[in-house]
Design a protein around this motif. Structure first.
Motif, PDB file in Angstrom:
ATOM      1  N   VAL A 100       0.813  -1.226   0.000  1.00  0.00           N
ATOM      2  CA  VAL A 100       0.000   0.000   0.000  1.00  0.00           C
ATOM      3  C   VAL A 100       0.844   1.273   0.000  1.00  0.00           C
ATOM      4  O   VAL A 100       0.353   2.342  -0.342  1.00  0.00           O
ATOM      5  N   TYR A 101       2.111   1.177   0.395  1.00  0.00           N
ATOM      6  CA  TYR A 101       2.929   2.389   0.372  1.00  0.00           C
ATOM      7  C   TYR A 101       4.399   2.046   0.232  1.00  0.00           C
ATOM      8  O   TYR A 101       4.898   1.102   0.846  1.00  0.00           O
ATOM      9  N   ILE A 102       5.074   2.843  -0.604  1.00  0.00           N
ATOM     10  CA  ILE A 102       6.513   2.690  -0.817  1.00  0.00           C
ATOM     11  C   ILE A 102       7.139   4.075  -0.700  1.00  0.00           C
ATOM     12  O   ILE A 102       6.758   4.977  -1.447  1.00  0.00           O
ATOM     13  N   ASN A 103       8.032   4.257   0.240  1.00  0.00           N
ATOM     14  CA  ASN A 103       8.782   5.521   0.295  1.00  0.00           C
ATOM     15  C   ASN A 103      10.217   5.256  -0.124  1.00  0.00           C
ATOM     16  O   ASN A 103      10.938   4.506   0.532  1.00  0.00           O
ATOM     17  N   THR A 104      10.619   5.869  -1.247  1.00  0.00           N
ATOM     18  CA  THR A 104      11.999   5.694  -1.712  1.00  0.00           C
ATOM     19  C   THR A 104      12.762   7.019  -1.632  1.00  0.00           C
ATOM     20  O   THR A 104      13.763   7.199  -2.309  1.00  0.00           O
ATOM     21  N   ARG A 105      12.259   7.948  -0.812  1.00  0.00           N
ATOM     22  CA  ARG A 105      12.991   9.196  -0.578  1.00  0.00           C
ATOM     23  C   ARG A 105      13.393   9.219   0.889  1.00  0.00           C
ATOM     24  O   ARG A 105      12.694   9.802   1.727  1.00  0.00           O
ATOM     25  N   PRO A 106      14.512   8.571   1.207  1.00  0.00           N
ATOM     26  CA  PRO A 106      14.886   8.391   2.623  1.00  0.00           C
ATOM     27  C   PRO A 106      15.032   9.696   3.392  1.00  0.00           C
ATOM     28  O   PRO A 106      14.844   9.710   4.609  1.00  0.00           O
ATOM     29  N   SER A 107      15.336  10.792   2.680  1.00  0.00           N
ATOM     30  CA  SER A 107      15.518  12.062   3.386  1.00  0.00           C
ATOM     31  C   SER A 107      14.199  12.596   3.942  1.00  0.00           C
ATOM     32  O   SER A 107      14.184  13.517   4.739  1.00  0.00           O
ATOM     33  N   LEU A 108      13.072  12.007   3.523  1.00  0.00           N
ATOM     34  CA  LEU A 108      11.774  12.508   3.974  1.00  0.00           C
ATOM     35  C   LEU A 108      11.235  11.793   5.214  1.00  0.00           C
ATOM     36  O   LEU A 108      10.123  12.065   5.642  1.00  0.00           O
ATOM     37  N   SER A 109      12.010  10.855   5.772  1.00  0.00           N
ATOM     38  CA  SER A 109      11.450  10.124   6.910  1.00  0.00           C
ATOM     39  C   SER A 109      12.549   9.589   7.822  1.00  0.00           C
ATOM     40  O   SER A 109      13.621   9.198   7.345  1.00  0.00           O
ATOM     41  N   ASN A 110      12.258   9.560   9.134  1.00  0.00           N
ATOM     42  CA  ASN A 110      13.227   8.896  10.015  1.00  0.00           C
ATOM     43  C   ASN A 110      13.178   7.377   9.824  1.00  0.00           C
ATOM     44  O   ASN A 110      14.042   6.664  10.301  1.00  0.00           O
ATOM     45  N   TYR A 111      12.170   6.896   9.077  1.00  0.00           N
ATOM     46  CA  TYR A 111      12.126   5.483   8.670  1.00  0.00           C
ATOM     47  C   TYR A 111      13.046   5.229   7.463  1.00  0.00           C
ATOM     48  O   TYR A 111      13.205   4.084   7.054  1.00  0.00           O
ATOM     49  N   GLY A 112      13.587   6.290   6.841  1.00  0.00           N
ATOM     50  CA  GLY A 112      14.378   6.114   5.616  1.00  0.00           C
ATOM     51  C   GLY A 112      13.507   5.543   4.510  1.00  0.00           C
ATOM     52  O   GLY A 112      12.326   5.898   4.376  1.00  0.00           O
ATOM     53  N   ASN A 113      14.077   4.639   3.703  1.00  0.00           N
ATOM     54  CA  ASN A 113      13.252   3.921   2.717  1.00  0.00           C
ATOM     55  C   ASN A 113      12.351   2.978   3.488  1.00  0.00           C
ATOM     56  O   ASN A 113      12.845   2.194   4.315  1.00  0.00           O
ATOM     57  N   TYR A 114      11.049   3.046   3.238  1.00  0.00           N
ATOM     58  CA  TYR A 114      10.171   2.099   3.929  1.00  0.00           C
ATOM     59  C   TYR A 114       9.000   1.662   3.071  1.00  0.00           C
ATOM     60  O   TYR A 114       8.676   2.273   2.052  1.00  0.00           O
ATOM     61  N   LEU A 115       8.394   0.586   3.537  1.00  0.00           N
ATOM     62  CA  LEU A 115       7.373  -0.106   2.767  1.00  0.00           C
ATOM     63  C   LEU A 115       6.245  -0.501   3.722  1.00  0.00           C
ATOM     64  O   LEU A 115       6.512  -0.923   4.838  1.00  0.00           O
ATOM     65  N   VAL A 116       4.999  -0.351   3.259  1.00  0.00           N
ATOM     66  CA  VAL A 116       3.862  -0.763   4.089  1.00  0.00           C
ATOM     67  C   VAL A 116       3.023  -1.770   3.303  1.00  0.00           C
ATOM     68  O   VAL A 116       2.739  -1.559   2.118  1.00  0.00           O
ATOM     69  N   VAL A 117       2.644  -2.857   3.953  1.00  0.00           N
ATOM     70  CA  VAL A 117       1.830  -3.909   3.328  1.00  0.00           C
ATOM     71  C   VAL A 117       0.569  -4.115   4.161  1.00  0.00           C
ATOM     72  O   VAL A 117       0.641  -4.158   5.394  1.00  0.00           O
ATOM     73  N   ARG A 118      -0.581  -4.206   3.477  1.00  0.00           N
ATOM     74  CA  ARG A 118      -1.853  -4.436   4.176  1.00  0.00           C
ATOM     75  C   ARG A 118      -2.179  -5.923   4.195  1.00  0.00           C
ATOM     76  O   ARG A 118      -2.042  -6.607   3.183  1.00  0.00           O
ATOM     77  N   HIS A 119      -2.673  -6.389   5.349  1.00  0.00           N
ATOM     78  CA  HIS A 119      -3.065  -7.796   5.491  1.00  0.00           C
ATOM     79  C   HIS A 119      -4.468  -7.885   6.067  1.00  0.00           C
ATOM     80  O   HIS A 119      -4.882  -7.006   6.826  1.00  0.00           O
ATOM     81  N   GLN A 120      -5.178  -8.935   5.711  1.00  0.00           N
ATOM     82  CA  GLN A 120      -6.469  -9.240   6.323  1.00  0.00           C
ATOM     83  C   GLN A 120      -6.278 -10.501   7.146  1.00  0.00           C
ATOM     84  O   GLN A 120      -5.977 -11.553   6.589  1.00  0.00           O
TER      85      GLN A 120
END
Ligand SMILES: [Zn+2]
Length: 333
Positions: free
Chosen positions: A93-113
């Motif tokens: 559901v979300y991919i951040n590939t701009r590490p300078s924009l987050s203290n998470y750096g590059n991060y990824l979010v996956v939704r599960h049921q």
């Protein structure tokens, strides 16, 4: 093998597969007796416990909302190369590939049921996210989705020896987060839409992973959520907010409210603000007119886990603190 044994082996395999969450890297030391040092990465100069979930930093006053999992393999430059794996079947559901924009750096979010509950896994400080991954793409439990790294936008950064994946399991507070943020923090940037850390409430992945791992375990995520320790109980004068629908499995029945009409919800929150029990209330069951009412506080739990500062003691009275009010405002927005 005779047919019965084959059948039994098949059932064991199915049961193993039925466990909803897997470790997100090849590091399985969590399951070894005394393996914590080889599994968790503590903060600089601090013990491994500071890499676990909860009020584990700054003498209990700072929350760490995930697990910091140690790397097992490195390249010639000492950089981590561990594949990061999807913890469960889900959808990116979300991919951040701009590490300078987050203290998470590059991060990824996956939704599960899982058991009708929407759970979001988050993988942070990644070196690289698989290039072909796209929003909306399905991934399977155990599928490589990224490479471990140490990206972050914090000034101190993450040293090579502390390279880890920061792994979270979250519940989502409100789909309208971006609009709420704009209203409550005018002029401030929100680079990650609803995938802002403020809109994701973490639950502790460790007892989930351990609970599933026990021989013959019948782990239930719903049961796990329902057995959270209550920090406080409150009432919100609101009948229609996303959490009620998204986490309908956490709503208890109340025949009186069902009969007379629902005027609001009584919520039990754990120390991190997860509303793990919702009870619909009829107007005739509610005293006072306030939009949010604090009904009770479990003081022992507050002293054990204070970092979120959701409630505060004024003299000998407890009240909702600004962080608590903020959370309720977002929850019911
Ligand atoms: Zn972390």
């Amino acid at each position: 093998m005779d047919r019965l044994l084959i059948h039994a082996a098949f059932l064991v395999a199915v049961a193993a597969q039925a466990q909803p969450f897997q470790l997100p890297t090849a590091n399985h030391a969590l399951f070894d007796q005394g393996g914590e040092e080889r599994f968790f990465v503590g903060t600089v100069g601090k013990p491994w416990t500071t890499g676990t979930f909860g009020c584990v930093r700054s003498g209990g006053w700072q929350m760490h909302e995930g697990l910091d999992i140690r790397c097992l393999q490195r390249d010639a430059h000492g950089e981590p190369t561990d594949p990061v794996l999807a913890t469960a079947d889900g959808t990116v559901v979300y991919i951040n590939t701009r590490p300078s924009l987050s203290n998470y750096g590059n991060y990824l979010v996956v939704r599960h049921q899982v058991e009708g509950l929407e759970i979001y896994s988050l993988y942070a400080h990644l070196r690289e996210i698989r290039r072909d991954l796209k929003i909306g793409q399905a991934v399977q439990a155990g599928e490589p989705i990224a490479v471990m790294g140490r990206t972050a936008n914090t000034r101190e950064g993450i040293s090579k020896d502390r390279a880890h994946v920061h792994f979270e399991l979250n519940l989502l507070v409100n789909d309208r987060f971006a609009s709420w943020f704009k209203k409550t923090s005018p002029g401030q940037r929100n680079d990650h839409g609803e995938w802002n850390g403020q809109n994701l409430l973490g639950i502790d992945p460790r007892p989930i992973l351990l609970g599933q791992h026990e021989p013959g375990a019948k782990f239930s995520l719903l049961g796990f959520l329902q057995s959270q320790t209550e920090l406080c109980r409150l009432f919100v004068r609101q009948t229609d907010f996303p959490w009620v629908k998204r986490y309908a499995a956490l709503v208890r029945s109340n025949p009186r409210a069902q009969k007379e009409g629902i005027a609001g919800y009584e919520l039990a929150l754990n120390f991190n603000g997860v509303a793990f029990e919702l009870v619909p209330r009829a107007a005739s069951e509610i005293k006072g007119r306030a939009r949010f009412q604090l009904l009770s506080v479990n003081e022992a739990e507050y002293h054990r886990n204070p970092a979120r500062r959701l409630v505060a003691q004024r003299g000998n009275r407890w009240e909702l603190a600004s962080h608590g009010l903020n959370l309720l405002d977002l929850l019911t927005y």
